[in-house]
Design an enzyme around this catalytic site. Structure first.
Site, PDB file in Angstrom:
ATOM      1  N   LYS A 190      -4.824  24.892   7.527  1.00 28.27           N
ATOM      2  CA  LYS A 190      -5.147  23.621   6.857  1.00 28.27           C
ATOM      3  C   LYS A 190      -4.281  23.457   5.611  1.00 28.27           C
ATOM      4  O   LYS A 190      -3.727  22.385   5.350  1.00 28.27           O
ATOM      5  CB  LYS A 190      -6.629  23.626   6.466  1.00 28.27           C
ATOM      6  CG  LYS A 190      -7.104  22.367   5.779  1.00 28.27           C
ATOM      7  CD  LYS A 190      -7.477  21.311   6.772  1.00 28.27           C
ATOM      8  CE  LYS A 190      -8.041  20.068   6.117  1.00 28.27           C
ATOM      9  NZ  LYS A 190      -8.330  19.042   7.126  1.00 28.27           N
TER      10      LYS A 190
ATOM     11  N   GLY B  86       0.818  -1.206   0.000  1.00 29.20           N
ATOM     12  CA  GLY B  86       0.000   0.000   0.000  1.00 29.20           C
ATOM     13  C   GLY B  86       0.847   1.248   0.000  1.00 29.20           C
ATOM     14  O   GLY B  86       1.814   1.360   0.756  1.00 29.20           O
ATOM     15  N   ALA B  87       0.488   2.187  -0.883  1.00 26.14           N
ATOM     16  CA  ALA B  87       1.222   3.453  -0.968  1.00 26.14           C
ATOM     17  C   ALA B  87       0.337   4.598  -0.515  1.00 26.14           C
ATOM     18  O   ALA B  87       0.265   5.636  -1.153  1.00 26.14           O
ATOM     19  CB  ALA B  87       1.753   3.670  -2.384  1.00 26.14           C
TER      20      ALA B  87
ATOM     21  N   GLU C 137     -16.362  18.158   6.293  1.00 26.00           N
ATOM     22  CA  GLU C 137     -15.520  18.746   5.243  1.00 26.00           C
ATOM     23  C   GLU C 137     -16.188  18.615   3.879  1.00 26.00           C
ATOM     24  O   GLU C 137     -16.080  19.512   3.035  1.00 26.00           O
ATOM     25  CB  GLU C 137     -14.138  18.082   5.240  1.00 26.00           C
ATOM     26  CG  GLU C 137     -13.317  18.439   6.479  1.00 26.00           C
ATOM     27  CD  GLU C 137     -11.808  18.241   6.272  1.00 26.00           C
ATOM     28  OE1 GLU C 137     -11.428  17.237   5.626  1.00 26.00           O
ATOM     29  OE2 GLU C 137     -11.025  19.082   6.744  1.00 26.00           O
TER      30      GLU C 137
ATOM     31  N   ALA D   6      -4.419  10.952   8.924  1.00 30.37           N
ATOM     32  CA  ALA D   6      -3.217  11.050   8.078  1.00 30.37           C
ATOM     33  C   ALA D   6      -2.011  11.424   8.927  1.00 30.37           C
ATOM     34  O   ALA D   6      -0.933  10.857   8.783  1.00 30.37           O
ATOM     35  CB  ALA D   6      -3.442  12.101   6.995  1.00 30.37           C
TER      36      ALA D   6
ATOM     37  N   ASN E 292       1.393  -1.488  -4.832  1.00 28.07           N
ATOM     38  CA  ASN E 292       0.186  -0.648  -4.763  1.00 28.07           C
ATOM     39  C   ASN E 292      -0.681  -0.940  -5.974  1.00 28.07           C
ATOM     40  O   ASN E 292      -0.177  -1.188  -7.057  1.00 28.07           O
ATOM     41  CB  ASN E 292       0.581   0.840  -4.757  1.00 28.07           C
ATOM     42  CG  ASN E 292      -0.575   1.725  -4.301  1.00 28.07           C
ATOM     43  OD1 ASN E 292      -1.121   1.531  -3.213  1.00 28.07           O
ATOM     44  ND2 ASN E 292      -0.965   2.683  -5.128  1.00 28.07           N
ATOM     45  N   LYS E 293      -1.997  -0.893  -5.785  1.00 27.48           N
ATOM     46  CA  LYS E 293      -2.844  -1.293  -6.918  1.00 27.48           C
ATOM     47  C   LYS E 293      -2.912  -0.231  -7.992  1.00 27.48           C
ATOM     48  O   LYS E 293      -3.195  -0.528  -9.140  1.00 27.48           O
ATOM     49  CB  LYS E 293      -4.233  -1.707  -6.441  1.00 27.48           C
ATOM     50  CG  LYS E 293      -5.085  -0.620  -5.884  1.00 27.48           C
ATOM     51  CD  LYS E 293      -6.471  -1.189  -5.544  1.00 27.48           C
ATOM     52  CE  LYS E 293      -7.195  -0.212  -4.646  1.00 27.48           C
ATOM     53  NZ  LYS E 293      -8.420  -0.768  -4.095  1.00 27.48           N
TER      54      LYS E 293
ATOM     55  N   TYR F 246      -0.628   7.068   2.994  1.00 29.18           N
ATOM     56  CA  TYR F 246       0.251   7.910   3.812  1.00 29.18           C
ATOM     57  C   TYR F 246       1.326   7.090   4.517  1.00 29.18           C
ATOM     58  O   TYR F 246       2.519   7.380   4.409  1.00 29.18           O
ATOM     59  CB  TYR F 246      -0.559   8.662   4.877  1.00 29.18           C
ATOM     60  CG  TYR F 246      -1.454   9.746   4.335  1.00 29.18           C
ATOM     61  CD1 TYR F 246      -0.925  10.955   3.911  1.00 29.18           C
ATOM     62  CD2 TYR F 246      -2.828   9.571   4.274  1.00 29.18           C
ATOM     63  CE1 TYR F 246      -1.743  11.957   3.427  1.00 29.18           C
ATOM     64  CE2 TYR F 246      -3.660  10.572   3.799  1.00 29.18           C
ATOM     65  CZ  TYR F 246      -3.119  11.765   3.378  1.00 29.18           C
ATOM     66  OH  TYR F 246      -3.927  12.753   2.899  1.00 29.18           O
TER      67      TYR F 246
END
Lengths: 405, 405
Positions: A379, A10-11, A171, A318, A37-38, A13
């Site tokens: 942010k 998995g790529a 959000e 994250a 990673n897919k 965070y």
């Protein structure tokens, strides 16, 4: 010359930070590192609600993995993980298998629908680039149908329901409130006909956030036309909308677009691997390993960490996943080299900012409460800082949020 | 001081030109002129295929009626015509009624599906701004679903079927061929997976066009990936695609997007008014009036004119509708003033150009055959000339196709 094999799944965070830190720390002859990673790209999950609302193009949210990975240090394999076999120290992919000496699992979250009828079939989830751009197109398409649809069946095309008033839900409605006037212009629709309805089963918006900030958020969003239904549970999602209940009363809200933003869980592959897990999350050791499996690390959404201050799990953010990437990369280097000190992982929460559209936000940063443009500014600084950590100043220039105010 | 009342129904090519010519010719105290249109805007129907393909934004194709109509000369009413009562010299609108001394009907075309099963329910028609932008969004939405759809059900999302290889069908597939590479980039899709299939029941493409030009068009479009199924009839349109027949053989082509571009007819209100009509088209007198109704003119798609050279009807084109507008405005001024000469209408076909995307076309202009950039250039000149006639040089600057090559 048997180099230890490190495989990172998995790529997101956690995974991409582990990988980029390792390529900085280790030389090519100290370890053989493989990242799986897919997709060929990494993306910032915390920006996906903007892509889904249509306020930011998804190409701004993703970056090519080859742009941040050095191929002389790390093999990148684009493939999908189908099984983890910790007893065999092996990972099965759609197109092959990999052996590992050390495994880092960073496979991200899945949507959790808590068994609510019809949600899986009829609601969207802001889960990936693919999902976010489909939501964007779904909303556009619904609006485009309005003038071609008989009067008695068309109001629901303009009703967007967001399930959940947690971080993602809030959000997302913030972005939608910014986006709707543009949609109305594009499709010749009266703004007053459009509804954005945020439904939350809990008795409050953004549980855990400072109540004063929450009041500010609700009032600002209501001014922009968001309706809140708090203490209201979604009982069922159908092709035509949702059925909600508040106490004894039930109500149907017709809607062509229901987005479920109220629940995440860890990755099901983690459970299927035989690790002890709750909703795909493994209560990891203090150095992010699976109890009983010294060679398997977990970063991000599938790792369960308890905050000893309040004895509750840290939220899967994250910020924490990134810090875990740093920690795991450090510990892997120590293990590979057989020298140095293993470090325990301790989250260092610098702040939390929840955006309310591109120009407004609420947050607590370094212990200070912020609202409005100051919070919104922070942010964007946080978002840019991540890109800086990942790919340096050029990546900030290329993908960053440079329009800070 | 009883000024004659002129009512113009529809602000398409014929109606808007009639109106703008009348406001140039007549003073405000010579006649009371009212223009009725269901939208606040006029649009160039011949550009809609570009809006539908997504290669040109629909705001480029439409213009505010108030920008070309002088309110001191013409009353504009935004409303929908529901009935024409020629015996009472009256028109019924959704929100009122109008009496007239002279009526000009320019209500445009409707799609004609020739009773083919399922077409009305499942196929799109490039009939209006509303329809064109829904088609654009439908195609985008279909592509956006691709990566979120199980492998066995997703290929049809990338198959676009165009029914008809006449003018509209060919121009539309030309634009699609330009648009598809952009869509593939936007949604991470391999171009080779996308199909554009043009199905035509007649034995040839663009019947009536010069065969040499037609060969050029087919070959150019095939190079861009368009598949032609000629001499092939659509038997049925379903939720899942179409069933076609060539001779005895039938075939199902699965597709999420079927666009019917093979048939138009006049407006049904014309028949309902009691005029003698075939498929909504009235065989008008030589000065564009309804036989037996000296006070009712028809311009555009609901007027049937016979070309005496080959004894076949002229096609319902923009070029002819515009010329009819000039003619009818002239004759109305003569009638209102009670002096001058009524003129018969004779089409003056200066040329016909069929585009094959933004950079290629075929055509015959002033008797000369053109292909490639020269034809494409002429097409844009024709489009700009119309805007000039309608609103002068400023309108050309605002809405014209200024990128001529």
């Amino acid at each position: 010359m048997n180099k230890p094999k490190i495989v990172i799944l998995g790529a997101g965070y956690g995974g991409i930070i582990t990988a980029t830190r390792l390529q900085k720390t280790l030389s090519a002859n100290e370890a053989e590192i493989t990242l799986v990673n897919k997709n060929s790209y990494h993306y910032q999950t915390t920006w996906l609600h903007e892509n889904a609302a249509g306020t930011l193009h998804h190409d701004r949210t993703r970056l090519d993995i080859k742009d941040v990975i050095n191929p002389s240090k790390i093999n990148f394999i684009q493939d999908t993980v189908t099984e983890i076999k910790p007893e065999d120290k092996k990972v099965v992919l759609t197109h092959g298998e990999l052996n590992y000496d050390y495994l880092v699992i960073g496979l991200g979250f899945e949507s959790e629908t808590f068994g609510i009828k019809g949600l899986k079939e009829h609601a969207f989830s802001i889960a990936s680039i693919n999902a976010a751009r489909q939501i964007r197109e779904h909303i556009d398409y619904s609006f485009s149908k309005y003038h071609n649809t008989p009067a008695e069946k068309r109001d629901e095309l303009l009703t967007i329901i967001v399930g959940g008033a947690g971080f993602t839900g809030i959000e997302f409605v913030g972005e939608l409130a910014n986006r709707v006037p543009e949609l109305c212009k594009e499709y010749d629709i009266d703004r007053d006909l459009v509804r954005i309805v945020c439904v939350e089963a809990a008795p409050m918006v953004l549980p855990g956030f400072d109540p004063e900030l929450v009041d500010y958020a609700v009032s600002q969003l209501e001014k922009k036309g968001v309706e809140f239904k708090i203490g209201t549970a979604i009982k069922e999602c159908t092709e035509e909308g949702i059925i909600v209940a508040k106490g004894e009363e039930t109500e149907e809200i017709k809607s062509a677009t229901v987005v479920w933003a109220a629940g995440v869980r860890g990755n099901a592959l983690v459970e299927q691997a035989g690790f002890e897990a709750m909703r795909g999350r493994v209560k990891v050791t203090k150095d992010m390993r699976v109890p009983g499996y010294d060679d398997v690390f977990i970063v991000g959404d599938s790792a369960l960490l308890i905050d000893e201050v309040n004895n509750r799990p840290y939220p899967p953010t994250a910020q924490i996943a990134i810090q875990q990437g740093f920690n795991v990369a450090h510990n892997l280097a120590v293990l590979v080299r057989g020298k140095g000190e293993l470090e325990e992982f301790t989250p260092d929460i610098k702040g939390t900012v929840c955006s309310l559209g591109h120009d407004d936000a609420i947050g607590v940063v370094f212990g200070k409460k912020l609202t409005g443009w100051k919070a919104s500014f922070m942010k964007k600084v946080i978002d840019n800082r991540y890109l800086f950590v990942l790919g340096g100043p050029m990546l900030v220039l290329k993908k960053g949020k440079l329009n800070l105010l």
